[in-house]
Design a protein around this motif. Sequence first.
Motif, short mmCIF file in Angstrom:
data_model
loop_
_atom_site.label_atom_id
_atom_site.label_comp_id
_atom_site.label_asym_id
_atom_site.label_seq_id
_atom_site.Cartn_x
_atom_site.Cartn_y
_atom_site.Cartn_z
N LEU A 55 30.76 32.50 41.34
CA LEU A 55 32.11 33.06 41.38
C LEU A 55 32.26 34.01 42.54
CD1 LEU A 55 32.47 34.01 37.58
CD2 LEU A 55 33.49 32.04 38.72
N LEU A 56 33.47 34.08 43.07
CA LEU A 56 33.87 35.13 44.00
C LEU A 56 34.71 36.11 43.21
CD1 LEU A 56 35.06 33.06 47.10
CD2 LEU A 56 32.91 34.32 46.85
N ARG A 57 34.82 37.34 43.69
CA ARG A 57 35.69 38.29 43.00
C ARG A 57 36.40 39.17 44.01
NH1 ARG A 57 31.22 42.15 40.04
NH2 ARG A 57 30.57 43.27 41.90
N ALA A 58 37.59 39.58 43.61
CA ALA A 58 38.41 40.49 44.41
C ALA A 58 39.07 41.47 43.46
CB ALA A 58 39.46 39.71 45.19
N LYS A 59 39.19 42.70 43.89
CA LYS A 59 39.79 43.73 43.05
C LYS A 59 41.30 43.50 42.97
CE LYS A 59 38.25 47.64 41.20
NZ LYS A 59 37.37 47.65 40.06
N GLU A 60 41.82 43.53 41.75
CA GLU A 60 43.27 43.46 41.52
C GLU A 60 43.62 44.59 40.57
OE1 GLU A 60 45.85 40.40 39.19
OE2 GLU A 60 45.66 39.71 41.27
N GLY A 61 44.15 45.65 41.13
CA GLY A 61 44.38 46.85 40.32
C GLY A 61 43.04 47.43 39.92
N ARG A 62 42.84 47.58 38.63
CA ARG A 62 41.57 48.12 38.12
C ARG A 62 40.61 47.03 37.69
NH1 ARG A 62 42.66 52.84 34.00
NH2 ARG A 62 40.42 52.58 33.92
N ALA A 63 41.06 45.79 37.69
CA ALA A 63 40.23 44.68 37.21
C ALA A 63 39.75 43.81 38.37
CB ALA A 63 41.03 43.82 36.24
N TRP A 64 38.68 43.07 38.11
CA TRP A 64 38.21 42.07 39.06
C TRP A 64 38.90 40.75 38.75
CZ3 TRP A 64 35.74 43.47 43.23
CH2 TRP A 64 34.89 44.57 43.21
N LEU A 65 39.31 40.06 39.80
CA LEU A 65 39.87 38.72 39.67
C LEU A 65 38.81 37.76 40.20
CD1 LEU A 65 42.53 37.31 38.83
CD2 LEU A 65 43.20 37.41 41.23
N TYR A 66 38.34 36.86 39.34
CA TYR A 66 37.25 35.95 39.70
C TYR A 66 37.79 34.56 40.04
CZ TYR A 66 33.99 39.42 37.86
OH TYR A 66 33.26 40.56 37.66
N THR A 67 37.10 33.88 40.96
CA THR A 67 37.45 32.53 41.37
C THR A 67 36.18 31.70 41.45
OG1 THR A 67 39.22 33.44 42.75
CG2 THR A 67 38.59 31.17 43.18
N ALA A 68 36.23 30.47 40.97
CA ALA A 68 35.07 29.58 41.05
C ALA A 68 34.78 29.21 42.50
CB ALA A 68 35.32 28.31 40.24
N VAL A 69 33.51 29.20 42.85
CA VAL A 69 33.09 28.84 44.21
C VAL A 69 32.88 27.33 44.31
CG1 VAL A 69 31.23 29.08 45.91
CG2 VAL A 69 32.03 31.08 44.63
N ARG A 70 32.29 26.75 43.28
CA ARG A 70 31.98 25.31 43.27
C ARG A 70 32.76 24.62 42.17
NH1 ARG A 70 25.92 26.77 42.63
NH2 ARG A 70 25.70 28.05 44.46
N SER A 71 33.03 23.35 42.39
CA SER A 71 33.74 22.55 41.39
C SER A 71 32.77 22.06 40.31
CB SER A 71 34.39 21.34 42.06
OG SER A 71 33.40 20.45 42.52
N ARG A 72 33.34 21.62 39.22
CA ARG A 72 32.55 21.01 38.14
C ARG A 72 31.78 19.80 38.69
NH1 ARG A 72 33.70 21.18 32.58
NH2 ARG A 72 35.83 21.78 33.02
N GLU A 73 32.44 19.04 39.57
CA GLU A 73 31.82 17.84 40.12
C GLU A 73 30.63 18.19 41.02
OE1 GLU A 73 35.55 17.14 38.40
OE2 GLU A 73 35.13 18.51 40.06
#
Length: 122
Positions: A55-73
């Motif tokens: 996962l990647l993460r970026a701060k959004e307000g006080r919380a972390w917003l996570y994004t998948a780096v790799r696909s399920r495939e």
Amino acid sequence: MRRLGELEAEIMDRFWRWNRPATVREIVDDINKHRPIAYTTVMTVTNILFHKSWLLRAKEGRAWLYTAVRSREAYSAALMEDALGASEDRSTALVQFVENMSEDEVAALRTALRKVGRRTKT
């Protein structure tokens, strides 16, 4: 590549299905629809997935917003590669694997091989 643990896979499944960034709170709320789980447990495992580069993460307000780096495939492909690597005879392992595939899966494999063949020729 090590297989994801049970909760790791459950968390990653949400990212893959949703196909968008999410907070730990969103994940906890969704898992709690099916079974109880503590926010801190999901936060810890999500942080572990970040440090494992899932996962990647970026701060959004006080919380972390996570994004998948790799696909399920990509994850599935890496698991298959590891499984093949466990064999001393990859060709025989592939033959046995294909013998257990349905006709639709064999057709999909043929399509994939044609696509890869085209890419390597250009």
